[in-house]
Design a protein around this motif. Structure first.
Motif, PDB file in Angstrom:
ATOM      1  N   LEU A 158       0.828  -1.196   0.000  1.00 41.02           N
ATOM      2  CA  LEU A 158       0.000   0.000   0.000  1.00 41.02           C
ATOM      3  C   LEU A 158       0.876   1.265   0.000  1.00 41.02           C
ATOM      4  O   LEU A 158       1.710   1.432   0.890  1.00 41.02           O
ATOM      5  N   PRO A 159       0.702   2.130  -0.999  1.00 39.63           N
ATOM      6  CA  PRO A 159       1.463   3.382  -0.971  1.00 39.63           C
ATOM      7  C   PRO A 159       0.801   4.401  -0.042  1.00 39.63           C
ATOM      8  O   PRO A 159      -0.367   4.240   0.320  1.00 39.63           O
ATOM      9  N   THR A 160       1.540   5.426   0.327  1.00 33.92           N
ATOM     10  CA  THR A 160       0.944   6.549   1.060  1.00 33.92           C
ATOM     11  C   THR A 160       0.118   7.344   0.047  1.00 33.92           C
ATOM     12  O   THR A 160       0.584   7.587  -1.065  1.00 33.92           O
ATOM     13  N   ILE A 161      -1.106   7.722   0.402  1.00 35.32           N
ATOM     14  CA  ILE A 161      -1.953   8.494  -0.516  1.00 35.32           C
ATOM     15  C   ILE A 161      -2.085   9.909   0.036  1.00 35.32           C
ATOM     16  O   ILE A 161      -2.599  10.102   1.143  1.00 35.32           O
ATOM     17  N   VAL A 162      -1.568  10.885  -0.709  1.00 34.62           N
ATOM     18  CA  VAL A 162      -1.527  12.264  -0.196  1.00 34.62           C
ATOM     19  C   VAL A 162      -2.087  13.256  -1.218  1.00 34.62           C
ATOM     20  O   VAL A 162      -2.015  13.033  -2.421  1.00 34.62           O
ATOM     21  N   PRO A 163      -2.655  14.376  -0.724  1.00 33.41           N
ATOM     22  CA  PRO A 163      -3.099  15.415  -1.657  1.00 33.41           C
ATOM     23  C   PRO A 163      -1.914  16.172  -2.247  1.00 33.41           C
ATOM     24  O   PRO A 163      -0.874  16.315  -1.574  1.00 33.41           O
ATOM     25  N   ALA A 164      -2.050  16.639  -3.474  1.00 27.66           N
ATOM     26  CA  ALA A 164      -1.019  17.473  -4.093  1.00 27.66           C
ATOM     27  C   ALA A 164      -0.851  18.741  -3.261  1.00 27.66           C
ATOM     28  O   ALA A 164      -1.781  19.186  -2.590  1.00 27.66           O
ATOM     29  N   ALA A 165       0.358  19.311  -3.285  1.00 25.90           N
ATOM     30  CA  ALA A 165       0.646  20.441  -2.402  1.00 25.90           C
ATOM     31  C   ALA A 165       0.823  21.767  -3.139  1.00 25.90           C
ATOM     32  O   ALA A 165       0.768  22.821  -2.525  1.00 25.90           O
ATOM     33  N   LEU A 166       1.033  21.721  -4.439  1.00 28.95           N
ATOM     34  CA  LEU A 166       1.441  22.956  -5.136  1.00 28.95           C
ATOM     35  C   LEU A 166       0.306  23.660  -5.874  1.00 28.95           C
ATOM     36  O   LEU A 166       0.502  24.751  -6.419  1.00 28.95           O
ATOM     37  N   GLY A 167      -0.871  23.047  -5.908  1.00 23.87           N
ATOM     38  CA  GLY A 167      -2.021  23.675  -6.569  1.00 23.87           C
ATOM     39  C   GLY A 167      -1.742  23.973  -8.031  1.00 23.87           C
ATOM     40  O   GLY A 167      -1.026  23.222  -8.702  1.00 23.87           O
ATOM     41  N   ASP A 168      -2.272  25.102  -8.526  1.00 26.30           N
ATOM     42  CA  ASP A 168      -2.130  25.364  -9.965  1.00 26.30           C
ATOM     43  C   ASP A 168      -0.785  25.997 -10.339  1.00 26.30           C
ATOM     44  O   ASP A 168      -0.569  26.377 -11.484  1.00 26.30           O
ATOM     45  N   THR A 169       0.151  26.076  -9.365  1.00 22.14           N
ATOM     46  CA  THR A 169       1.496  26.542  -9.730  1.00 22.14           C
ATOM     47  C   THR A 169       2.392  25.366 -10.133  1.00 22.14           C
ATOM     48  O   THR A 169       3.504  25.577 -10.616  1.00 22.14           O
ATOM     49  N   ALA A 170       1.892  24.120  -9.946  1.00 23.21           N
ATOM     50  CA  ALA A 170       2.738  22.940 -10.198  1.00 23.21           C
ATOM     51  C   ALA A 170       3.266  22.913 -11.635  1.00 23.21           C
ATOM     52  O   ALA A 170       4.444  22.611 -11.854  1.00 23.21           O
ATOM     53  N   GLY A 171       2.408  23.234 -12.613  1.00 19.67           N
ATOM     54  CA  GLY A 171       2.826  23.180 -14.021  1.00 19.67           C
ATOM     55  C   GLY A 171       3.975  24.130 -14.300  1.00 19.67           C
ATOM     56  O   GLY A 171       4.951  23.781 -14.972  1.00 19.67           O
ATOM     57  N   CYS A 172       3.868  25.326 -13.785  1.00 19.13           N
ATOM     58  CA  CYS A 172       4.901  26.337 -14.021  1.00 19.13           C
ATOM     59  C   CYS A 172       6.203  25.955 -13.301  1.00 19.13           C
ATOM     60  O   CYS A 172       7.290  26.036 -13.885  1.00 19.13           O
ATOM     61  N   LEU A 173       6.094  25.503 -12.057  1.00 17.73           N
ATOM     62  CA  LEU A 173       7.289  25.087 -11.309  1.00 17.73           C
ATOM     63  C   LEU A 173       7.960  23.903 -12.003  1.00 17.73           C
ATOM     64  O   LEU A 173       9.186  23.835 -12.105  1.00 17.73           O
ATOM     65  N   GLY A 174       7.147  22.976 -12.512  1.00 23.85           N
ATOM     66  CA  GLY A 174       7.684  21.813 -13.226  1.00 23.85           C
ATOM     67  C   GLY A 174       8.380  22.220 -14.519  1.00 23.85           C
ATOM     68  O   GLY A 174       9.431  21.675 -14.872  1.00 23.85           O
TER      69      GLY A 174
END
Ligand SMILES: [Zn+2]
Length: 312
Positions: free
Chosen positions: A278-294
């Protein structure tokens, strides 16, 4: 100051940043894609915006950007630098990487929006420090990205991670992709909105309203939500079985429901696994800035790789 251009292209808008060597945001800006003027106009708007950002660095940061990373929607062949298909922009086979590097005169990396967001979540956000993670975005559709040792797998043709089109209900609802019963027909924010609007009789009701009604104990909402969670758990267990990720990161509009989603989802995944870990299931943390940061990470990686390649 040495920096890179990070650009996240969505359906209607583009978000951009100039990112310094330690990930600091030196400048941020936004533009419309202008997609109502057609696919070529969007490409022109991207080139224009990137050139403006390049000029900004030259004028205000002492030097132009050393590289650029650009995240785009749809199907993206990252190794070829081609935006293969994007329904919301009307694109087919746009050689965007070559167009941008010709215009800017610097190395350019092209990335798929969800995989690029996943890259940021895996390195800077909810999966920070995890060697293997699977990122899933529950938005209008559903897509994912498998992160492995600091990068996200794109597949041989740019199609890896399309968990939204894993069939979870054989002979179920038809999907625009041509199959029936795809996960995104049941567990995307759009699918839950549609199911809840129908169930409660309010055509404007959406997935967030459904989550609220679940909290207040509305049995209809509990049923609609439960069906979505069950479908999502079925899809995620397939991903867990194939990939054995350490962390499952769930983002996108539906994940904003917080514990209303995560508590039953963790239980549903746990009840389905037998031999799998079983993996740890977590909510994303970066919201809609994730695409730009990536996109910034893609550009920085390009410089690291280039340097490594020329260093004997
Ligand atoms: Zn499908």
């Amino acid at each position: 100051m040495r920096h890179v251009i990070a650009l996240d292209v969505g359906g209607t808008g583009m978000k951009a940043a100039l990112v310094g060597p330690d990930g600091e945001l030196l400048h941020q800006d936004r533009r419309a894609t202008g997609r109502d003027r057609g696919p070529d106009a969007v490409v022109a708007a991207i080139l224009e915006f990137a050139a403006e950002l390049h000029g900004y660095g030259e004028r205000h940061l002492g030097e132009p950007a050393s590289a650029a990373g650009v995240a785009v929607p749809g199907i993206v062949d990252e190794s070829a630098g081609i935006a293969v298909y994007a329904a919301n922009l009307g694109w087919r086979d746009i050689p965007l990487r070559a167009l941008l590097s010709d215009r800017l005169g610097i190395p350019v990396a092209l990335g798929h929006d969800v995989r690029t967001g996943g890259l940021a979540e895996g390195r800077l956000g909810a999966g920070r420090g995890a060697d293997r993670f699977f990122f899933v975005a529950l938005g209008t559709g559903i897509a994912g990205g498998f992160g492995l040792d600091g990068r996200v797998e794109s597949g041989a043709h740019g199609f890896a991670g399309e968990i939204g089109h894993v069939v979870v209900r054989p002979q179920g609802a038809p999907c625009p992709c041509g199959q029936r019963g795809c996960l995104e027909r049941y567990a995307s924010a759009a699918a839950v909105s549609e199911a809840w609007a129908k169930a409660c009789g309010d055509p404007d009701a959406d997935a967030a309203d459904c989550a609220k009604a679940v909290t207040s104990g509305d049995p209809n909402a509990v049923r609609v939500w439960g069906e979505a969670v069950a479908a999502l758990a079925d899809g995620l267990v397939t991903a867990v079985t194939l990939l054995d990720p350490r962390v499952l990161i769930i983002g996108g509009g539906l994940a904003e429901a917080g514990s209303v989603l995560f508590q039953p989802l963790r239980e549903a995944v746990e009840s389905r696994v037998t031999f799998q870990k079983l993996p740890t299931i977590v909510p994303a943390a970066l919201g809609d800035t994730a695409g730009c940061l990536g996109a910034g990470l893609l550009a920085q990686d390009l410089l690291t790789t280039t340097t490594a390649e020329v260093t004997p």
